[in-house]
Motif scaffolding. Structure first.
Motif, short mmCIF file in Angstrom:
data_model
loop_
_atom_site.label_atom_id
_atom_site.label_comp_id
_atom_site.label_asym_id
_atom_site.label_seq_id
_atom_site.Cartn_x
_atom_site.Cartn_y
_atom_site.Cartn_z
N THR A 179 -24.94 13.91 -42.15
CA THR A 179 -26.02 15.40 -42.63
C THR A 179 -25.16 16.11 -43.84
OG1 THR A 179 -26.14 16.42 -40.85
CG2 THR A 179 -27.78 14.79 -40.52
N VAL B 43 -26.80 16.92 -47.95
CA VAL B 43 -27.57 18.41 -48.08
C VAL B 43 -26.77 18.54 -49.60
CG1 VAL B 43 -28.36 20.21 -48.20
CG2 VAL B 43 -28.35 18.95 -46.21
N ARG C 196 -27.83 19.24 -53.56
CA ARG C 196 -26.50 20.36 -54.26
C ARG C 196 -25.88 20.16 -55.09
NH1 ARG C 196 -26.57 22.85 -49.00
NH2 ARG C 196 -24.74 22.25 -48.98
N ARG D 159 -35.47 25.05 -50.24
CA ARG D 159 -34.65 25.84 -49.16
C ARG D 159 -33.42 26.07 -49.59
NH1 ARG D 159 -33.18 21.42 -43.96
NH2 ARG D 159 -30.68 21.19 -45.26
N GLY E 162 -24.35 26.57 -38.00
CA GLY E 162 -24.50 24.92 -38.43
C GLY E 162 -24.93 25.06 -39.67
N ALA E 163 -23.62 25.81 -40.10
CA ALA E 163 -22.97 25.62 -41.89
C ALA E 163 -23.29 24.69 -42.27
CB ALA E 163 -21.56 27.14 -41.99
N ASP F 13 -20.01 25.79 -36.61
CA ASP F 13 -20.35 24.58 -37.12
C ASP F 13 -19.18 23.72 -35.48
OD1 ASP F 13 -20.69 21.77 -37.63
OD2 ASP F 13 -21.82 22.74 -39.84
N VAL G 61 -16.36 18.76 -38.03
CA VAL G 61 -16.77 19.54 -39.58
C VAL G 61 -16.20 20.59 -40.20
CG1 VAL G 61 -18.68 20.23 -40.92
CG2 VAL G 61 -19.12 18.45 -38.77
N GLU H 273 -30.07 26.64 -40.99
CA GLU H 273 -30.62 25.54 -41.96
C GLU H 273 -30.21 24.48 -41.68
OE1 GLU H 273 -28.17 26.29 -45.98
OE2 GLU H 273 -30.08 24.94 -46.65
N VAL I 177 -30.84 22.61 -39.04
CA VAL I 177 -30.29 21.72 -37.78
C VAL I 177 -30.91 21.80 -36.60
CG1 VAL I 177 -28.42 22.94 -36.07
CG2 VAL I 177 -28.36 24.05 -38.53
N ILE J 112 -30.91 19.40 -32.33
CA ILE J 112 -29.97 19.98 -30.96
C ILE J 112 -31.33 20.31 -30.78
CG2 ILE J 112 -28.11 21.18 -32.29
CD1 ILE J 112 -29.55 23.64 -32.35
N GLU K 124 -26.99 11.08 -36.85
CA GLU K 124 -27.73 12.58 -36.12
C GLU K 124 -28.89 12.48 -36.19
OE1 GLU K 124 -25.42 15.38 -38.90
OE2 GLU K 124 -24.14 13.76 -39.26
C1 LIG Z 1 -28.20 18.82 -41.87
S1 LIG Z 1 -26.57 19.87 -41.56
C2 LIG Z 1 -26.87 21.32 -42.44
C3 LIG Z 1 -26.12 21.79 -43.43
C4 LIG Z 1 -25.75 22.80 -44.24
N1 LIG Z 1 -26.82 24.12 -42.93
C5 LIG Z 1 -26.69 22.94 -45.12
O1 LIG Z 1 -28.19 23.48 -45.14
O2 LIG Z 1 -26.20 22.08 -46.07
C6 LIG Z 1 -26.67 19.83 -40.14
C7 LIG Z 1 -25.08 21.00 -39.19
O3 LIG Z 1 -25.34 20.88 -38.54
C8 LIG Z 1 -24.34 20.82 -37.63
N2 LIG Z 1 -24.12 20.53 -36.15
C9 LIG Z 1 -25.37 19.31 -35.26
N3 LIG Z 1 -25.32 19.77 -34.48
C10 LIG Z 1 -24.13 20.58 -33.77
C11 LIG Z 1 -23.81 20.87 -32.49
N4 LIG Z 1 -24.34 20.61 -31.49
N5 LIG Z 1 -23.25 21.93 -33.11
C12 LIG Z 1 -22.82 22.88 -33.33
N6 LIG Z 1 -23.22 22.38 -34.95
C13 LIG Z 1 -23.98 21.33 -35.31
C14 LIG Z 1 -23.06 19.84 -38.08
O4 LIG Z 1 -22.48 19.72 -38.05
C15 LIG Z 1 -24.06 19.60 -39.54
O5 LIG Z 1 -22.95 20.84 -40.37
#
Ligand SMILES: C[S@@+](CC[C@H](N)C(=O)[O-])C[C@H]1O[C@@H](n2cnc3c(N)ncnc32)[C@H](O)[C@@H]1O
Length: 305
Positions: free
Chosen positions: A11, A15, A19, A73, A96-97, A118, A122, A172, A174, A178, A241
């Motif tokens: 995911t 995103v 971009r 967003r 969740g960068a 994150d 990743v 953002e 995320v 979870i 995911e």
């Molecule tokens: C849709 S991406 C969004 C990334 C970024 N915020 C963006 O908008 O470009 C979701 C992010 O959440 C992180 N993520 C998902 N589950 C997670 C967890 N349990 N712990 C830490 N990070 C998590 C993923 O690794 C991913 O980088």
């Protein structure tokens, strides 16, 4: 080990792809600019060849407004972070960068310390793809955490987070990935960690009406809204995911307020059309409005002394 091309970053790649597509638009027509996104996108050369218009058109075939939603967003948070940094925030936590390069592509004050959080896998992949001459690189710390299993406090403090400084925090794209408990405990931890520091918190969430009233998540006349809602939901499941958590507006407001944050904004693409797309001649028609995710800003009730 799985031989999937996505290692917990499907995911995040998705995103980054939107971009990159936006970055290909003419400078006077684009809503955001991310010169680093291309590095994280599979098939970037094909997208470059197709260009902005054709790539957006193809995304529209999947779901009208999907591209514009993700771009709005990004832009909304870009503006929020720049405004906060200019008005005195000294730290920025990006939860969740993924492949967000805000720390390097925005013109942020050199004094702003950035903590990118994150999953470690990743972050390793991200860092291996970054250029050596990245602006502001020395101001960024990487904090590897799984929100479902680990607490943030220790790692952030170990990385040099200062509890007395004003902070902006963004979560953002995320919360849908979870558990609700993980979102709640993350907000609680951050509220305690940043206590009395006048912090700003951004969270995006998927509206729970996606499950029982999908039409409400799109503009009037949106084509095949119910079927599209299902396709969109399944897209991230396909890269391993799935969306597992959905919220309603009152639930988010309560969760924030229980942790000392007062909600100040709750927007969707429908609210940002005038601000971002109309000025560059790309107004999104009502029947292409995609508003299943909300962008929420809250301010901590306490201020630094
Ligand atoms: C849709 S991406 C969004 C990334 C970024 N915020 C963006 O908008 O470009 C979701 C992010 O959440 C992180 N993520 C998902 N589950 C997670 C967890 N349990 N712990 C830490 N990070 C998590 C993923 O690794 C991913 O980088």
């Amino acid at each position: 080990m799985s031989d999937s091309i996505f290692r917990k970053d499907g995911t995040a790649q998705g995103v980054a792809k939107q971009r990159y597509i936006e970055t290909l638009a003419k400078p006077d027509q684009r809503v955001i600019n991310d010169p680093y996104a291309k590095r994280f996108v599979l098939g970037a050369s094909l997208i470059t060849l197709m260009g902005h218009k054709l790539s957006v058109w193809i995304t529209q075939k999947f779901a009208p407004g999907f591209h514009e939603h993700l771009i709005s967003r990004t832009r909304f948070i870009d503006d929020l972070v720049e405004k906060n940094a200019a008005s005195g925030s000294e730290q920025y936590i990006i939860l969740g960068a993924g492949y967000d390069l805000r720390a390097h592509r925005l013109e942020l004050p050199f004094s702003l310390k950035v903590f990118e959080v994150d999953q470690p896998e990743v972050q390793v992949r991200k860092r291996s793809k970054l250029p050596k001459d990245l602006p502001n690189a020395s101001n960024v710390s990487y904090v590897g955490v799984d929100f479902n299993r680990q607490s943030l406090t220790e790692q952030l403090l170990a990385a040099g987070f200062d509890q007395s400084k004003r902070t902006i925090i963004t979560l953002e794209g995320v919360s849908q990935y979870i558990s609700k408990d993980a979102t709640a405990s993350t907000i609680k931890e951050l509220s305690e960690l940043t206590n009395h520091s006048g912090s700003t918190f951004f969270i995006s969430y998927v509206d729970e009406s996606l499950k029982n009233d999908p039409e409400a998540c799109f503009g009037k006349g949106y084509p095949k809204a119910t079927k599209r809602a299902e396709t969109i939901k399944n897209l991230s499941a396909k890269v391993g995911e799935p969306w597992v958590s959905f919220f309603n507006p009152e639930e988010i407001e309560t969760l924030l307020s229980e942790n000392g944050f007062a909600l100040t904004q709750n927007k969707t693409l429908a609210d940002l059309n005038d601000e971002y797309f109309t000025p560059v001649g790309r107004r999104i028609p009502e029947h292409h409005i995609f508003k299943l995710e909300h962008f929420v800003v809250a301010e901590s009730n306490t201020t630094a002394t």
